[in-house]
Design an enzyme around this catalytic site. Structure first.
Site, PDB file in Angstrom:
ATOM      1  CB  ALA A  59      60.485  96.631  61.424  1.00 47.66           C
ATOM      2  CD  GLU A  92      75.777  99.894  59.553  1.00 46.54           C
ATOM      3  OE1 GLU A  92      74.835  99.548  58.821  1.00 46.54           O
ATOM      4  OE2 GLU A  92      76.952  99.580  59.346  1.00 46.54           O
ATOM      5  CE1 TYR A 104      67.750 101.847  67.997  1.00 50.73           C
ATOM      6  CE2 TYR A 104      68.264 103.306  66.188  1.00 50.73           C
ATOM      7  CZ  TYR A 104      67.726 102.132  66.647  1.00 50.73           C
ATOM      8  OH  TYR A 104      67.158 101.240  65.773  1.00 50.73           O
TER       9      TYR A 104
END
Length: 137
Positions: A59, A92, A104
């Site tokens: 986050a 995920e 990612y």
């Protein structure tokens, strides 16, 4: 960071979706299998089971995005996971989250699967979750 601070940041980062509560973060912080990396305006949380790890969440405060915070958090967390003996990291990510997918991909993750209609959306059909994997060795 306190559980309350983690919950507030998580809520801001994922609004309008429900962020995790302080009680949920208390549980994670009490779990010896969980690892936390923090920076001003962000954090990353993972859990290790044997030689595998799962990125539970990353986050970043909306006002601090696109400044390298998530990239540095991920790098710190990867180092902690390797030190803990993890050989593979899974996560995920919503298929429609282009910024996270770019993060990612740049960090060497590749798609390993898909969960159809996993993330609810208030203004449309649920988004698929992509399951990503990265070797840590």
């Amino acid at each position: 960071m306190t559980p309350e601070a983690l919950a507030a940041l998580h809520g801001a980062a994922f609004a309008p979706a429900r962020g995790w509560s302080a009680a949920e973060f208390e549980g994670f912080l009490a779990d010896p299998a969980c690892l936390l990396a923090t920076r001003p305006g962000g954090f990353a949380l993972a859990r290790v089971t044997l030689d595998e790890a799962e990125l539970l969440t990353i986050a970043t405060d909306p006002g601090r995005r696109r400044k390298g915070t998530a990239r540095s958090l991920l790098a710190e967390l990867l180092a902690k996971l390797v030190a803990r003996g993890a050989e593979t990291l899974f996560l995920e990510v919503a298929e429609d989250n282009a910024a996270a997918r770019a993060l990612y991909a740049a960090a060497g993750f590749a798609q390993a699967g898909r969960r159809r209609r996993y993330y609810p959306r208030p203004d449309g059909p649920p988004a698929d979750a992509l399951i990503l994997r990265r070797a840590l060795g």
